[in-house]
Design an enzyme around this catalytic site. Structure first.
Site, PDB file in Angstrom:
ATOM      1  CD  GLU A 139     -36.049  -0.262 -49.550  1.00  0.00           C
ATOM      2  OE1 GLU A 139     -35.148   0.584 -49.764  1.00  0.00           O
ATOM      3  OE2 GLU A 139     -36.033  -1.415 -50.000  1.00  0.00           O
ATOM      4  N   GLY A 143     -40.724   5.905 -50.942  1.00  0.00           N
ATOM      5  CA  GLY A 143     -42.154   5.751 -50.664  1.00  0.00           C
ATOM      6  C   GLY A 143     -42.913   5.891 -51.970  1.00  0.00           C
ATOM      7  CB  THR A 170     -49.965  -2.475 -42.735  1.00  0.00           C
ATOM      8  OG1 THR A 170     -49.883  -1.073 -42.964  1.00  0.00           O
ATOM      9  CG2 THR A 170     -51.308  -2.805 -42.101  1.00  0.00           C
ATOM     10  CE1 TYR A 190     -39.959  -1.299 -65.116  1.00  0.00           C
ATOM     11  CE2 TYR A 190     -38.511   0.560 -65.585  1.00  0.00           C
ATOM     12  CZ  TYR A 190     -39.469  -0.355 -66.007  1.00  0.00           C
ATOM     13  OH  TYR A 190     -39.915  -0.334 -67.290  1.00  0.00           O
ATOM     14  CE1 TYR A 244     -40.857  -5.290 -64.410  1.00  0.00           C
ATOM     15  CE2 TYR A 244     -42.607  -3.720 -64.828  1.00  0.00           C
ATOM     16  CZ  TYR A 244     -41.766  -4.725 -65.266  1.00  0.00           C
ATOM     17  OH  TYR A 244     -41.854  -5.168 -66.570  1.00  0.00           O
ATOM     18  N   GLY A 254     -55.493  -3.000 -54.515  1.00  0.00           N
ATOM     19  CA  GLY A 254     -55.527  -2.642 -53.093  1.00  0.00           C
ATOM     20  C   GLY A 254     -56.182  -1.291 -52.852  1.00  0.00           C
ATOM     21  CD  GLU A 375     -53.050  -0.407 -50.326  1.00  0.00           C
ATOM     22  OE1 GLU A 375     -53.497  -0.541 -51.475  1.00  0.00           O
ATOM     23  OE2 GLU A 375     -53.282  -1.207 -49.392  1.00  0.00           O
TER      24      GLU A 375
HETATM   25  C1  LIG Z   1     -49.587   3.748 -41.208  1.00  0.00           C
HETATM   26  C2  LIG Z   1     -48.845   3.398 -42.458  1.00  0.00           C
HETATM   27  C3  LIG Z   1     -48.960   2.120 -42.975  1.00  0.00           C
HETATM   28  C4  LIG Z   1     -48.263   1.751 -44.119  1.00  0.00           C
HETATM   29  N1  LIG Z   1     -48.317   0.464 -44.566  1.00  0.00           N
HETATM   30  C5  LIG Z   1     -47.492   0.071 -45.582  1.00  0.00           C
HETATM   31  C6  LIG Z   1     -47.376  -1.306 -45.940  1.00  0.00           C
HETATM   32  O1  LIG Z   1     -48.051  -2.181 -45.377  1.00  0.00           O
HETATM   33  N2  LIG Z   1     -46.495  -1.651 -46.908  1.00  0.00           N
HETATM   34  C7  LIG Z   1     -45.713  -0.728 -47.546  1.00  0.00           C
HETATM   35  O2  LIG Z   1     -44.945  -1.116 -48.408  1.00  0.00           O
HETATM   36  N3  LIG Z   1     -45.814   0.594 -47.232  1.00  0.00           N
HETATM   37  C8  LIG Z   1     -46.663   1.016 -46.264  1.00  0.00           C
HETATM   38  N4  LIG Z   1     -46.744   2.353 -45.922  1.00  0.00           N
HETATM   39  C9  LIG Z   1     -45.917   3.314 -46.634  1.00  0.00           C
HETATM   40  C10 LIG Z   1     -46.721   4.259 -47.508  1.00  0.00           C
HETATM   41  O3  LIG Z   1     -47.185   3.561 -48.639  1.00  0.00           O
HETATM   42  C11 LIG Z   1     -45.841   5.468 -47.854  1.00  0.00           C
HETATM   43  O4  LIG Z   1     -45.721   6.228 -46.668  1.00  0.00           O
HETATM   44  C12 LIG Z   1     -46.419   6.289 -48.974  1.00  0.00           C
HETATM   45  O5  LIG Z   1     -46.315   5.613 -50.196  1.00  0.00           O
HETATM   46  C13 LIG Z   1     -45.732   7.650 -49.108  1.00  0.00           C
HETATM   47  O6  LIG Z   1     -44.335   7.517 -49.123  1.00  0.00           O
HETATM   48  P1  LIG Z   1     -43.428   8.445 -48.176  1.00  0.00           P
HETATM   49  O7  LIG Z   1     -43.966   8.334 -46.805  1.00  0.00           O
HETATM   50  O8  LIG Z   1     -42.030   8.076 -48.404  1.00  0.00           O
HETATM   51  O9  LIG Z   1     -43.713   9.920 -48.682  1.00  0.00           O
HETATM   52  P2  LIG Z   1     -42.988  10.629 -49.918  1.00  0.00           P
HETATM   53  O10 LIG Z   1     -43.011   9.764 -51.110  1.00  0.00           O
HETATM   54  O11 LIG Z   1     -41.694  11.172 -49.467  1.00  0.00           O
HETATM   55  O12 LIG Z   1     -43.993  11.837 -50.171  1.00  0.00           O
HETATM   56  C14 LIG Z   1     -43.979  13.055 -49.414  1.00  0.00           C
HETATM   57  C15 LIG Z   1     -44.900  14.056 -50.113  1.00  0.00           C
HETATM   58  O13 LIG Z   1     -44.378  14.352 -51.427  1.00  0.00           O
HETATM   59  C16 LIG Z   1     -45.362  14.117 -52.408  1.00  0.00           C
HETATM   60  N5  LIG Z   1     -44.729  13.598 -53.622  1.00  0.00           N
HETATM   61  C17 LIG Z   1     -43.741  12.673 -53.717  1.00  0.00           C
HETATM   62  N6  LIG Z   1     -43.424  12.459 -54.997  1.00  0.00           N
HETATM   63  C18 LIG Z   1     -44.254  13.235 -55.735  1.00  0.00           C
HETATM   64  C19 LIG Z   1     -44.447  13.441 -57.143  1.00  0.00           C
HETATM   65  N7  LIG Z   1     -43.722  12.798 -58.055  1.00  0.00           N
HETATM   66  N8  LIG Z   1     -45.389  14.330 -57.526  1.00  0.00           N
HETATM   67  C20 LIG Z   1     -46.135  14.996 -56.615  1.00  0.00           C
HETATM   68  N9  LIG Z   1     -46.009  14.839 -55.285  1.00  0.00           N
HETATM   69  C21 LIG Z   1     -45.085  13.960 -54.846  1.00  0.00           C
HETATM   70  C22 LIG Z   1     -46.307  13.088 -51.789  1.00  0.00           C
HETATM   71  O14 LIG Z   1     -47.594  13.145 -52.396  1.00  0.00           O
HETATM   72  C23 LIG Z   1     -46.315  13.505 -50.331  1.00  0.00           C
HETATM   73  O15 LIG Z   1     -47.251  14.535 -50.148  1.00  0.00           O
HETATM   74  C24 LIG Z   1     -47.466   2.727 -44.795  1.00  0.00           C
HETATM   75  C25 LIG Z   1     -47.382   4.028 -44.282  1.00  0.00           C
HETATM   76  C26 LIG Z   1     -48.035   4.360 -43.119  1.00  0.00           C
HETATM   77  C27 LIG Z   1     -47.883   5.771 -42.574  1.00  0.00           C
END
Ligand SMILES: Cc1cc2nc3c(=O)[nH]c(=O)nc-3n(C[C@H](O)[C@H](O)[C@H](O)COP(=O)(O)OP(=O)(O)OC[C@H]3O[C@@H](n4cnc5c(N)ncnc54)[C@H](O)[C@@H]3O)c2cc1C
Length: 392
Positions: A139, A143, A170, A190, A244, A254, A375
């Site tokens: 969401e 992420g 996706t 969760y 979860y 995956g 992922e």
């Molecule tokens: C093209 C694309 C396709 C996708 N497809 C899907 C899909 O089919 N289904 C689905 O559910 N999701 C999907 N996603 C979502 C994707 O899984 C998330 O974007 C990803 O998990 C990262 O979440 P975020 O973008 O909110 O980044 P954030 O979680 O906000 O992370 C931002 C940065 O902070 C870092 N960070 C965050 N928390 C920590 C921590 N605890 N320790 C260290 N570093 C941290 C991360 O590593 C990253 O560098 C997709 C995303 C994209 C861009």
């Protein structure tokens, strides 16, 4: 460390040594990717749209139901075959790779593992025949911290009413079935998260805006809107509150698929760079005759080999029923790093031409960037690996 010893009766061939069946399968997907997908790759990237006829071909070739047993209309293959397919498709177009990856490693996989017999009979034949699946966990505000989701599922006797938004999904534009996670009991944290199977025409369900992306542009990535979306109790996958576990375990598997997507991408970029180095003349000879270029290509080849071996290892461990989570996280982390590095080096080997859209290498580099993000970001993979080697 969890070294797995295969039973003495079981042959343990080299990781990259394919059985006759695996080899025939790999060759047929390679041929399909080269001859049928390749001519459309550039245009699909420009238009940010995956050709519908190619998805129909995926179904016809059985690529959308690789791990689904034949009794449910699937191809009855191994997880390793799915990995081979994703690798071969991604060597030509990583967008093609991810469509097949999500369908197999996340959606059909989850239904096979947690679906009731009625759900398997209803959905698996459709997913094998003509229905694209999508996996909706993320969401806007959750992420990496996926379980902080705010999408809610209110229990109303026979139905659940879902409210919220999903982002980055996706396959959403093409999908007919969504495996979607919502919290049915927020007070339990969760442990309230529940997995639902939602059809695209469910009341109150809508596919929203499509993202305009840097890479894997032909793969659709959309928002999902749930406005009092009514879903029957029968569409809960597994048990209420156990979503979860489904999310964690499907993503563990995956990730091997993303390892395959990224190692396939890296191999595709390397093959273009080798062909170009043989052909491009400077100082009166092919640039592939200069030792520095030869060493650059050798370095790229060994990176690709290592990424592929790690991915195959994780897939073969999974097929053998052995622990594979650490190896899957390592394969995804490493392969996405290799994909970015190798495709970047391929651009340099092409010189100025590599920087243009007339040649395919810049696209591989754009496409590689997603490997470190979806992922589970690279940081999250390191966290998983650290937890497994150090203990939490
Ligand atoms: C093209 C694309 C396709 C996708 N497809 C899907 C899909 O089919 N289904 C689905 O559910 N999701 C999907 N996603 C979502 C994707 O899984 C998330 O974007 C990803 O998990 C990262 O979440 P975020 O973008 O909110 O980044 P954030 O979680 O906000 O992370 C931002 C940065 O902070 C870092 N960070 C965050 N928390 C920590 C921590 N605890 N320790 C260290 N570093 C941290 C991360 O590593 C990253 O560098 C997709 C995303 C994209 C861009």
């Amino acid at each position: 460390m969890n070294d797995y010893i295969a039973p003495a009766t079981q042959a343990s061939p080299a990781l990259t040594m394919l059985s006759e069946e695996e080899q025939m399968f790999r060759d047929s997907v390679r041929d399909f990717a080269q001859h049928t997908i390749k001519p459309h790759v550039r245009q699909m990237d420009e238009k940010a749209e995956f050709r519908h006829e190619l998805i129909e071909e995926f179904f016809r070739l059985g690529l959308m139901s690789l791990g689904v047993p034949e009794e449910y209309g699937g191809s009855g293959g191994s997880f390793f075959q799915t990995i081979l397919a994703i690798e071969e498709l991604s060597a030509v177009d990583p967008s093609a790779g991810v469509i097949v990856d999500v369908q197999n490693t996340l959606v059909t996989n989850a239904i096979l593992r947690w679906g009731s017999e009625a759900q398997k009979k209803l959905y698996l034949p459709r997913l094998a025949a003509d229905t694209v699946g999508a996996y909706a966990l993320s969401e806007a505000g959750s992420g990496s911290d996926a379980f902080a989701m705010t999408t809610r599922a209110e229990n109303h006797k026979d139905d659940f009413i879902l409210k919220g938004r999903k982002l980055w999904i996706t396959n959403a534009k093409e999908a007919g079935l969504f495996l979607l996670f919502a919290n049915a009991n927020p007070e339990a944290g969760y442990r309230g998260i529940t997995a639902f199977l939602i059809e695209k025409d469910a009341p109150g369900f809508k596919v929203g805006r499509k993202e305009d992306k840097l890479g894997i542009r032909a793969s659709s990535t959309c928002e999902l809107l749930l406005e009092d979306c009514k879903v029957s109790q029968e569409n809960v996958l597994g048990e209420t509150g156990k979503g979860y576990k489904i999310a964690i375990e499907t993503l563990n598997e995956g990730r091997i698929g993303i390892g395959a997507q990224m190692s396939g991408l890296a191999r595709g970029a390397l093959e273009h760079a080798i062909a170009y180095a043989r052909e491009r003349q400077q100082f009166g000879k092919p640039i592939g005759d200069f030792q520095s270029v030869r060493f650059q290509l050798a370095e790229m080849a060994l990176q690709v080999e290592a990424a592929r071996n790690m991915t195959y290892n994780a897939a073969r461990l999974k097929d053998a029923g052995a622990p594979f989570v650490k190896e899957a996280a390592m394969a995804k982390y490493f392969s996405s790093q290799v994909a970015e590095g190798v495709s970047s080096m391929a651009i340099e080997i092409f010189g100025g031409y590599g920087f243009t859209k007339d040649y395919p290498v810049e696209k591989y580099w754009r496409d590689s960037k997603i490997g470190k993000i979806y992922e589970g970001t690279s940081n999250m993979q390191l966290q998983t690996i650290a937890n497994l080697i150090l203990g939490k």
